[in-house]
Design an enzyme around this catalytic site. Structure first.
Site, PDB file in Angstrom:
ATOM      1  N   ARG A  34       0.738  -1.327   0.045  1.00  0.00           N
ATOM      2  CA  ARG A  34      -0.041  -0.108   0.180  1.00  0.00           C
ATOM      3  C   ARG A  34       0.856   1.238   0.038  1.00  0.00           C
ATOM      4  O   ARG A  34       0.618   2.326  -0.766  1.00  0.00           O
ATOM      5  CB  ARG A  34      -0.887   0.122   1.286  1.00  0.00           C
ATOM      6  CG  ARG A  34      -1.735   1.383   1.298  1.00  0.00           C
ATOM      7  CD  ARG A  34      -2.847   1.181   2.551  1.00  0.00           C
ATOM      8  NE  ARG A  34      -2.078   0.949   3.609  1.00  0.00           N
ATOM      9  CZ  ARG A  34      -2.535   0.995   5.158  1.00  0.00           C
ATOM     10  NH1 ARG A  34      -3.852   0.915   4.959  1.00  0.00           N
ATOM     11  NH2 ARG A  34      -1.624   1.205   5.900  1.00  0.00           N
ATOM     12  N   ASN A 106      -1.606 -14.640  11.212  1.00  0.00           N
ATOM     13  CA  ASN A 106      -2.311 -15.461  12.110  1.00  0.00           C
ATOM     14  C   ASN A 106      -3.850 -14.973  12.234  1.00  0.00           C
ATOM     15  O   ASN A 106      -4.354 -14.436  13.125  1.00  0.00           O
ATOM     16  CB  ASN A 106      -1.676 -15.037  13.350  1.00  0.00           C
ATOM     17  CG  ASN A 106      -0.397 -15.990  13.718  1.00  0.00           C
ATOM     18  OD1 ASN A 106      -0.408 -17.174  13.105  1.00  0.00           O
ATOM     19  ND2 ASN A 106       0.568 -15.315  14.361  1.00  0.00           N
ATOM     20  N   SER A 132       4.754 -20.778  10.514  1.00  0.00           N
ATOM     21  CA  SER A 132       5.440 -20.774  11.619  1.00  0.00           C
ATOM     22  C   SER A 132       6.946 -20.652  11.730  1.00  0.00           C
ATOM     23  O   SER A 132       7.397 -21.639  10.606  1.00  0.00           O
ATOM     24  CB  SER A 132       5.014 -21.859  12.475  1.00  0.00           C
ATOM     25  OG  SER A 132       5.696 -22.100  13.862  1.00  0.00           O
ATOM     26  N   LYS A 186      -2.288 -24.313  12.727  1.00  0.00           N
ATOM     27  CA  LYS A 186      -1.584 -22.999  13.197  1.00  0.00           C
ATOM     28  C   LYS A 186      -1.931 -22.614  14.571  1.00  0.00           C
ATOM     29  O   LYS A 186      -1.184 -22.286  15.503  1.00  0.00           O
ATOM     30  CB  LYS A 186      -1.597 -21.974  12.396  1.00  0.00           C
ATOM     31  CG  LYS A 186      -0.430 -20.832  12.675  1.00  0.00           C
ATOM     32  CD  LYS A 186       0.731 -21.371  13.014  1.00  0.00           C
ATOM     33  CE  LYS A 186       1.827 -20.068  12.988  1.00  0.00           C
ATOM     34  NZ  LYS A 186       1.507 -19.154  13.896  1.00  0.00           N
ATOM     35  N   HIS A 189      -1.033 -25.239  17.199  1.00  0.00           N
ATOM     36  CA  HIS A 189       0.569 -25.022  17.309  1.00  0.00           C
ATOM     37  C   HIS A 189       0.803 -23.940  18.184  1.00  0.00           C
ATOM     38  O   HIS A 189       1.543 -24.220  19.160  1.00  0.00           O
ATOM     39  CB  HIS A 189       1.071 -24.974  16.049  1.00  0.00           C
ATOM     40  CG  HIS A 189       2.656 -24.529  15.947  1.00  0.00           C
ATOM     41  ND1 HIS A 189       2.780 -22.970  16.236  1.00  0.00           N
ATOM     42  CD2 HIS A 189       3.610 -24.902  15.769  1.00  0.00           C
ATOM     43  CE1 HIS A 189       4.166 -22.797  16.338  1.00  0.00           C
ATOM     44  NE2 HIS A 189       4.733 -24.129  15.850  1.00  0.00           N
ATOM     45  N   ASN A 190       0.304 -22.920  18.120  1.00  0.00           N
ATOM     46  CA  ASN A 190       0.639 -21.580  18.880  1.00  0.00           C
ATOM     47  C   ASN A 190      -0.114 -21.840  20.449  1.00  0.00           C
ATOM     48  O   ASN A 190       0.848 -21.320  21.325  1.00  0.00           O
ATOM     49  CB  ASN A 190      -0.210 -20.103  18.516  1.00  0.00           C
ATOM     50  CG  ASN A 190       0.625 -19.808  17.284  1.00  0.00           C
ATOM     51  OD1 ASN A 190       1.040 -20.551  16.381  1.00  0.00           O
ATOM     52  ND2 ASN A 190       0.537 -18.622  16.981  1.00  0.00           N
ATOM     53  N   GLU A 193       2.557 -23.734  21.938  1.00  0.00           N
ATOM     54  CA  GLU A 193       3.749 -23.016  22.148  1.00  0.00           C
ATOM     55  C   GLU A 193       3.797 -22.294  23.427  1.00  0.00           C
ATOM     56  O   GLU A 193       4.627 -22.276  24.191  1.00  0.00           O
ATOM     57  CB  GLU A 193       3.784 -22.264  20.958  1.00  0.00           C
ATOM     58  CG  GLU A 193       5.028 -21.112  20.996  1.00  0.00           C
ATOM     59  CD  GLU A 193       4.872 -20.146  19.814  1.00  0.00           C
ATOM     60  OE1 GLU A 193       4.982 -18.876  20.010  1.00  0.00           O
ATOM     61  OE2 GLU A 193       4.763 -20.561  18.649  1.00  0.00           O
TER      62      GLU A 193
END
Length: 472
Positions: A34, A106, A132, A186, A189-190, A193
């Site tokens: 942008r 995300n 990731s 995902k 996964h987080n 984590e």
């Protein structure tokens, strides 16, 4: 004339690194931002790395789209939420059937599911892609989790596999199912984590406040652990963080970092999704709560003044105990995360390939660790069995749970907060208890709400005959 193999919008750090990764792998990438000045800055970086010839810069959005060969794959790397929808609306009038938008931020999986349905009705593919590995992973090889229409995945597959991390030559990239499948994986996964990081922090707290280890001494312990069963990216970087020195003061950097942890929402989303699916994920929930508590610094300082500073004690907790306790907690955290994914797969009809997910997490991603190979093999053999029932992990847990029990018990007596490790132990004990206490809960529910219960010696729902307590 269309000359680019793929397009990418959004040249902040993650987007720029992904574009450089694509170019380095021999593909031509059209780039747009942008703010046009970012394109100029990116071109300077690409030229410094000898990749300018692989980049097609376009400040005009229509020109950018036309620069990408059909069927087009266009990556968007903008802030999650409304900006993604706004970008989709800008692109949509200029795309053609068979083209695809690849959203690599995300995003919440339900947003990806909605976008998938919306664009499918217009003949455009939407791939919600979990990436990731942070900035380093984006540049040199992340773990990539793809959800969306399979046809558009096939179009983008060669490029996505090329830029992904590799484990023994195998790409850490996979198609996981339609709709929001990629972003759901995902998200979990987080969540894992979050739990992993919090358990490491809890162990560090005992090292610091109970065993009296200086940061450099603790760093050596984590380096040693990284050569054993705890080998993982997070254990490795913990050693580096604890070793770091702040140059202006010469003091250990960790001692100067304010103890307030940030979060961007994915951990909380994981905990909420687990609750909605009826799957316990206590380690994730504990980690989210721990970050929230950490953010209330002023309240914590005031509470310590009221209740007094903890009188620390460890009663003989050893570093070996801490290592085994962390191993046990880590296994429980992964078991919970995979159980959530297994349930989501059933609920949403995704048929998530759990063995494949474990494989693509072996390199590139933040939670990569040594025992993901064992997890992958377990799911190949046993479908969606809880990891705590897999023979390899049963053997580990039978010994490691004893250390976890000692550490949590002594932490309670020594006033060390262990939200995650204690939650993992409670889950483990609850999971392996054949006769639980929910029989009483069911009786209570029937007493006040006539919810019914099942008796062990007969079929069908039953109700109790309870005394009235009104007016007493």
């Amino acid at each position: 004339m269309a000359s680019a193999d793929i397009g990418l919008i959004g040249l902040a750090v993650m987007g720029s690194n992904l574009a450089l990764n694509i170019a380095e792998k021999g593909y031509t990438v059209a780039v747009h931002n942008r703010t046009a000045s970012r394109i100029d800055q990116f071109l300077v970086t690409a030229a410094e790395q000898g990749l300018a010839g692989q980049v097609v810069p376009e400040a005009d959005l229509v020109g950018f789209i036309q620069a990408v060969r059909r069927p087009r794959s266009i990556i968007i790397m903008v802030k999650a939420g409304r900006p993604v929808d706004d970008m989709i609306e800008q692109l949509l009038p200029h795309l053609e059937p068979g083209d695809a938008i690849l959203e690599c931020g995300n995003s919440l999986y339900t947003d990806s599911q909605r976008r998938f349905e919306y664009l499918r009705s217009r003949g455009i593919g939407f791939l919600g892609i979990g990436v990731s590995g942070g900035e380093e992973g984006a540049r040199h090889g992340p773990s990539i989790m793809v959800g969306g229409p399979e046809a558009q995945w096939r179009n983008a597959q060669p490029i996505l596999e090329a830029i992904s991390a590799k484990f023994n030559g195998e790409p850490c990239c996979a198609y996981l199912g339609e709709g929001g499948a990629g972003h759901f994986v995902k998200m979990i996964h987080n969540g894992i984590e979050y739990g992993d990081m919090q358990m490491i922090a809890e162990v560090y707290g005992v090292m610091r406040d109970g065993l009296g280890l200086a940061p450099a001494e603790a760093a050596r312990v984590f380096r040693d652990w990284n050569d054993g069963p705890l080998n993982s990216y997070l254990i490795e970087i913990t050693g580096h963080v604890l070793d770091a020195v702040e140059p202006r003061t010469g003091r250990p950097l960790v001692e100067l970092i304010l103890d307030k942890a940030g979060q961007k929402g994915t951990g909380a989303w994981s905990a909420i999704a687990a609750q909605q699916l009826g799957v316990p994920a206590t380690a994730i929930e504990g980690a989210v709560a721990a970050r929230s508590i950490s953010s209330r610094k002023d309240e914590r300082v005031a509470a310590e003044a009221v209740y007094g500073k903890p009188v620390r004690g460890t009663a003989g907790i050893t570093l070996a105990d801490l290592e085994q306790a962390l191993l046990a907690g880590k296994i429980v955290s992964y078991a919970q995360g995979f159980a959530v994914m297994a349930r989501a797969s059933e609920e949403f009809g995704w048929n998530l390939p759990l063995a494949t997910i474990a494989r693509i997490w072996r390199a590139g991603c933040i939670i990569r660790s040594r025992f993901l190979d064992q997890m992958s093999a377990a799911y190949v053999q046993g479908g969606s069995t809880n990891l705590l029932m897999v023979p390899d992990f049963v053997a580990i847990m039978q010994d490691a749970n004893k250390a976890l029990r000692r550490v949590v018990a002594e932490a309670a007596l020594g006033e060390y907060p262990m939200i995650c490790l204690s939650a993992s132990l409670a889950y483990f004990d609850s999971y392996r208890q054949a006769l639980g206490t929910a029989n009483l809960t069911q009786g209570q529910r029937d007493f006040f709400g006539a919810h019914g219960f099942i008796l062990t010696d007969r079929e069908g729902e039953q109700h109790g005959t309870w005394p009235s307590t009104l007016g007493k």
